[in-house]
Scaffold this motif. Sequence first.
Motif, PDB file in Angstrom:
ATOM      1  N   PRO A 134      11.914 -37.679 -49.617  1.00  0.00           N
ATOM      2  CA  PRO A 134      12.378 -36.606 -48.724  1.00  0.00           C
ATOM      3  C   PRO A 134      13.887 -36.542 -48.572  1.00  0.00           C
ATOM      4  CG  PRO A 134      10.452 -37.664 -47.790  1.00  0.00           C
ATOM      5  CD  PRO A 134      10.824 -38.470 -49.006  1.00  0.00           C
ATOM      6  N   SER A 135      14.565 -37.698 -48.615  1.00  0.00           N
ATOM      7  CA  SER A 135      16.016 -37.680 -48.452  1.00  0.00           C
ATOM      8  C   SER A 135      16.733 -37.216 -49.717  1.00  0.00           C
ATOM      9  CB  SER A 135      16.524 -39.080 -48.064  1.00  0.00           C
ATOM     10  OG  SER A 135      16.309 -40.004 -49.120  1.00  0.00           O
ATOM     11  N   LEU A 136      16.085 -37.349 -50.881  1.00  0.00           N
ATOM     12  CA  LEU A 136      16.704 -36.942 -52.143  1.00  0.00           C
ATOM     13  C   LEU A 136      16.388 -35.501 -52.510  1.00  0.00           C
ATOM     14  CD1 LEU A 136      16.086 -40.103 -54.376  1.00  0.00           C
ATOM     15  CD2 LEU A 136      18.175 -39.465 -53.163  1.00  0.00           C
ATOM     16  N   LEU A 137      15.273 -34.970 -52.021  1.00  0.00           N
ATOM     17  CA  LEU A 137      14.847 -33.626 -52.414  1.00  0.00           C
ATOM     18  C   LEU A 137      15.118 -32.563 -51.352  1.00  0.00           C
ATOM     19  CD1 LEU A 137      11.495 -34.315 -54.299  1.00  0.00           C
ATOM     20  CD2 LEU A 137      13.837 -34.286 -55.155  1.00  0.00           C
ATOM     21  N   GLY A 138      15.949 -32.883 -50.380  1.00  0.00           N
ATOM     22  CA  GLY A 138      16.405 -31.858 -49.451  1.00  0.00           C
ATOM     23  C   GLY A 138      15.603 -31.709 -48.178  1.00  0.00           C
ATOM     24  N   ILE A 139      14.521 -32.458 -48.019  1.00  0.00           N
ATOM     25  CA  ILE A 139      13.663 -32.264 -46.845  1.00  0.00           C
ATOM     26  C   ILE A 139      14.318 -32.817 -45.581  1.00  0.00           C
ATOM     27  CG2 ILE A 139      11.431 -32.851 -45.823  1.00  0.00           C
ATOM     28  CD1 ILE A 139      10.252 -32.779 -48.617  1.00  0.00           C
ATOM     29  N   THR A 140      14.862 -34.045 -45.668  1.00  0.00           N
ATOM     30  CA  THR A 140      15.506 -34.598 -44.477  1.00  0.00           C
ATOM     31  C   THR A 140      16.794 -33.842 -44.137  1.00  0.00           C
ATOM     32  OG1 THR A 140      16.601 -36.252 -45.864  1.00  0.00           O
ATOM     33  CG2 THR A 140      14.562 -36.898 -44.784  1.00  0.00           C
ATOM     34  N   HIS A 141      17.510 -33.365 -45.149  1.00  0.00           N
ATOM     35  CA  HIS A 141      18.705 -32.565 -44.864  1.00  0.00           C
ATOM     36  C   HIS A 141      18.324 -31.183 -44.314  1.00  0.00           C
ATOM     37  CE1 HIS A 141      20.654 -35.674 -47.301  1.00  0.00           C
ATOM     38  NE2 HIS A 141      21.781 -35.295 -46.723  1.00  0.00           N
ATOM     39  N   GLY A 142      17.152 -30.685 -44.715  1.00  0.00           N
ATOM     40  CA  GLY A 142      16.657 -29.463 -44.091  1.00  0.00           C
ATOM     41  C   GLY A 142      16.370 -29.692 -42.621  1.00  0.00           C
ATOM     42  N   ALA A 143      15.787 -30.857 -42.304  1.00  0.00           N
ATOM     43  CA  ALA A 143      15.559 -31.204 -40.897  1.00  0.00           C
ATOM     44  C   ALA A 143      16.890 -31.339 -40.163  1.00  0.00           C
ATOM     45  CB  ALA A 143      14.767 -32.502 -40.811  1.00  0.00           C
ATOM     46  N   GLY A 144      17.889 -31.906 -40.850  1.00  0.00           N
ATOM     47  CA  GLY A 144      19.214 -32.002 -40.244  1.00  0.00           C
ATOM     48  C   GLY A 144      19.827 -30.644 -39.978  1.00  0.00           C
ATOM     49  N   LEU A 145      19.584 -29.692 -40.879  1.00  0.00           N
ATOM     50  CA  LEU A 145      20.051 -28.324 -40.653  1.00  0.00           C
ATOM     51  C   LEU A 145      19.392 -27.726 -39.415  1.00  0.00           C
ATOM     52  CD1 LEU A 145      21.542 -25.729 -41.471  1.00  0.00           C
ATOM     53  CD2 LEU A 145      19.642 -25.220 -43.030  1.00  0.00           C
ATOM     54  N   GLY A 146      18.103 -28.017 -39.239  1.00  0.00           N
ATOM     55  CA  GLY A 146      17.419 -27.552 -38.034  1.00  0.00           C
ATOM     56  C   GLY A 146      18.037 -28.130 -36.779  1.00  0.00           C
ATOM     57  N   VAL A 147      18.384 -29.413 -36.808  1.00  0.00           N
ATOM     58  CA  VAL A 147      19.043 -30.041 -35.656  1.00  0.00           C
ATOM     59  C   VAL A 147      20.396 -29.395 -35.393  1.00  0.00           C
ATOM     60  CG1 VAL A 147      20.035 -32.192 -34.777  1.00  0.00           C
ATOM     61  CG2 VAL A 147      17.829 -32.234 -35.950  1.00  0.00           C
ATOM     62  N   ALA A 148      21.143 -29.091 -36.464  1.00  0.00           N
ATOM     63  CA  ALA A 148      22.448 -28.444 -36.312  1.00  0.00           C
ATOM     64  C   ALA A 148      22.301 -27.072 -35.649  1.00  0.00           C
ATOM     65  CB  ALA A 148      23.119 -28.305 -37.677  1.00  0.00           C
ATOM     66  N   LEU A 149      21.287 -26.321 -36.056  1.00  0.00           N
ATOM     67  CA  LEU A 149      21.056 -25.011 -35.446  1.00  0.00           C
ATOM     68  C   LEU A 149      20.704 -25.132 -33.977  1.00  0.00           C
ATOM     69  CD1 LEU A 149      19.017 -23.337 -38.337  1.00  0.00           C
ATOM     70  CD2 LEU A 149      21.343 -22.753 -37.620  1.00  0.00           C
ATOM     71  N   SER A 150      19.916 -26.153 -33.645  1.00  0.00           N
ATOM     72  CA  SER A 150      19.557 -26.327 -32.234  1.00  0.00           C
ATOM     73  C   SER A 150      20.781 -26.702 -31.400  1.00  0.00           C
ATOM     74  CB  SER A 150      18.467 -27.400 -32.097  1.00  0.00           C
ATOM     75  OG  SER A 150      18.957 -28.689 -32.399  1.00  0.00           O
ATOM     76  N   LEU A 151      21.670 -27.530 -31.964  1.00  0.00           N
ATOM     77  CA  LEU A 151      22.883 -27.910 -31.238  1.00  0.00           C
ATOM     78  C   LEU A 151      23.806 -26.715 -31.037  1.00  0.00           C
ATOM     79  CD1 LEU A 151      23.728 -31.290 -33.028  1.00  0.00           C
ATOM     80  CD2 LEU A 151      23.036 -31.024 -30.643  1.00  0.00           C
ATOM     81  N   ALA A 152      23.847 -25.824 -32.029  1.00  0.00           N
ATOM     82  CA  ALA A 152      24.782 -24.711 -31.986  1.00  0.00           C
ATOM     83  C   ALA A 152      24.290 -23.543 -31.150  1.00  0.00           C
ATOM     84  CB  ALA A 152      25.079 -24.240 -33.410  1.00  0.00           C
ATOM     85  N   PHE A 153      22.979 -23.281 -31.163  1.00  0.00           N
ATOM     86  CA  PHE A 153      22.489 -22.034 -30.584  1.00  0.00           C
ATOM     87  C   PHE A 153      21.566 -22.198 -29.378  1.00  0.00           C
ATOM     88  CE2 PHE A 153      23.330 -21.023 -35.099  1.00  0.00           C
ATOM     89  CZ  PHE A 153      24.318 -20.055 -34.898  1.00  0.00           C
ATOM     90  N   VAL A 154      21.188 -23.415 -29.043  1.00  0.00           N
ATOM     91  CA  VAL A 154      20.343 -23.631 -27.863  1.00  0.00           C
ATOM     92  C   VAL A 154      21.224 -24.169 -26.746  1.00  0.00           C
ATOM     93  CG1 VAL A 154      18.359 -24.852 -26.908  1.00  0.00           C
ATOM     94  CG2 VAL A 154      18.321 -24.076 -29.289  1.00  0.00           C
ATOM     95  N   SER A 155      21.338 -23.401 -25.675  1.00  0.00           N
ATOM     96  CA  SER A 155      22.270 -23.761 -24.605  1.00  0.00           C
ATOM     97  C   SER A 155      21.854 -25.042 -23.889  1.00  0.00           C
ATOM     98  CB  SER A 155      22.386 -22.611 -23.588  1.00  0.00           C
ATOM     99  OG  SER A 155      21.108 -22.277 -23.068  1.00  0.00           O
ATOM    100  N   GLU A 156      20.575 -25.179 -23.583  1.00  0.00           N
ATOM    101  CA  GLU A 156      20.083 -26.380 -22.904  1.00  0.00           C
ATOM    102  C   GLU A 156      19.385 -27.269 -23.934  1.00  0.00           C
ATOM    103  OE1 GLU A 156      17.682 -25.336 -19.586  1.00  0.00           O
ATOM    104  OE2 GLU A 156      19.271 -24.235 -18.561  1.00  0.00           O
ATOM    105  N   HIS A 157      20.206 -28.007 -24.665  1.00  0.00           N
ATOM    106  CA  HIS A 157      19.677 -28.815 -25.765  1.00  0.00           C
ATOM    107  C   HIS A 157      18.955 -30.046 -25.226  1.00  0.00           C
ATOM    108  CE1 HIS A 157      19.887 -31.664 -29.198  1.00  0.00           C
ATOM    109  NE2 HIS A 157      19.661 -30.572 -29.889  1.00  0.00           N
ATOM    110  N   SER A 158      17.831 -30.382 -25.853  1.00  0.00           N
ATOM    111  CA  SER A 158      17.052 -31.552 -25.462  1.00  0.00           C
ATOM    112  C   SER A 158      16.367 -32.128 -26.696  1.00  0.00           C
ATOM    113  CB  SER A 158      16.005 -31.179 -24.405  1.00  0.00           C
ATOM    114  OG  SER A 158      15.024 -30.312 -24.957  1.00  0.00           O
ATOM    115  N   PHE A 159      15.720 -33.258 -26.510  1.00  0.00           N
ATOM    116  CA  PHE A 159      15.008 -33.885 -27.622  1.00  0.00           C
ATOM    117  C   PHE A 159      13.883 -32.986 -28.125  1.00  0.00           C
ATOM    118  CE2 PHE A 159      11.365 -36.707 -28.802  1.00  0.00           C
ATOM    119  CZ  PHE A 159      11.835 -37.018 -30.071  1.00  0.00           C
ATOM    120  N   VAL A 160      13.240 -32.268 -27.226  1.00  0.00           N
ATOM    121  CA  VAL A 160      12.140 -31.384 -27.612  1.00  0.00           C
ATOM    122  C   VAL A 160      12.648 -30.271 -28.522  1.00  0.00           C
ATOM    123  CG1 VAL A 160      10.368 -29.795 -26.778  1.00  0.00           C
ATOM    124  CG2 VAL A 160      10.816 -31.914 -25.541  1.00  0.00           C
ATOM    125  N   THR A 161      13.795 -29.685 -28.180  1.00  0.00           N
ATOM    126  CA  THR A 161      14.337 -28.622 -29.037  1.00  0.00           C
ATOM    127  C   THR A 161      14.769 -29.184 -30.392  1.00  0.00           C
ATOM    128  OG1 THR A 161      16.546 -28.887 -28.051  1.00  0.00           O
ATOM    129  CG2 THR A 161      15.096 -27.251 -27.065  1.00  0.00           C
TER     130      THR A 161
END
Length: 335
Positions: free
Chosen positions: A94-121
Amino acid sequence: MTTSVRPRSILTIVVLTVGLLTLLSTLSLFYGAVPISRATVLASFHAFDAGNLQHQLVQEVRLPRLICAGLVGIALALSGTMMQGLTRNALADPSLLGITHGAGLGVALSLAFVSEHSFVTSLAFSFGGAALGTTVILLITVFARGRFSPVTLTVAGAALSALFSALSTGITLFHQVAQDLSFWYAGGLSGAKWAHVFVLLPVVLLGLLISLHIARSMTVLSLGEDVATGLGSSLTKVRLLGFCSIVLLAGVAVSVAGVIGFVGLIIPHISRFLVGTNYYLLLPVSALFGMTLLIASDLLARMINPPFETPLGAVTALVGVPYFLYLARRKELSV
């Protein structure tokens, strides 16, 4: 690996690994930035004193961190084992084929666009990003129809990882949350809490159950797609269930521990060498080895430069990078 392995040999391997796991788990409770005596650790279990800072350190910091390390290790090992089996690619991870970095992209989007960021988001966006990466890899695998070599697919995955990483960096820099994302890219369990354990445990158990459900079909698939189809296996169903499990496992692992590479690459090969390609054995043994490796790596990350912590991803890379280069040089890379 098609040779059979004696049940007694497998039992010996499991017993020795459980013994090592027990030792490492004990050491992880005793040692860290602040060493704690054996008596104090034992007292924190049978005579917990809420006013004792060392008792709190054991019960509220080190114990949930230990459990999270084990569960994340299981998640990464299982996802890597299934990905190698489903794609029949010995370099799949998963780390070599883009899956974990895709998950990291999701985390980046949550940090950038969710005002009340939490572990659930973070968890929800991480699942979405992992699903995106998995979908792209699945499409590459399906449409290539065997024309891609393992190395070529790995290069495609590396390009996908680079794309997701660049997008994550650009988004977080523009929205000035790059420092918050640095934790996920370094990888680590310093922030692990009981809340993370309560999320990890059911997701990892679900992923394990799904993997065991398709274990027989994955064993048949290791003989070749034509053989699997001839024996009545539905490859579409198997791959759909398998990749759903990979999304769950990779997504929850990244949301808790960040991007930790090479565990899903190393463990399946070691397990396959020791117990063969029967996935009813291979999956549980991989889970056990993954748990042991990550607990050992987390302990080492705390002990290299105390009281500071070395990124967990860097520790696993010390073993993973040389092994990856060794695999890439092999002539036969099918699994």
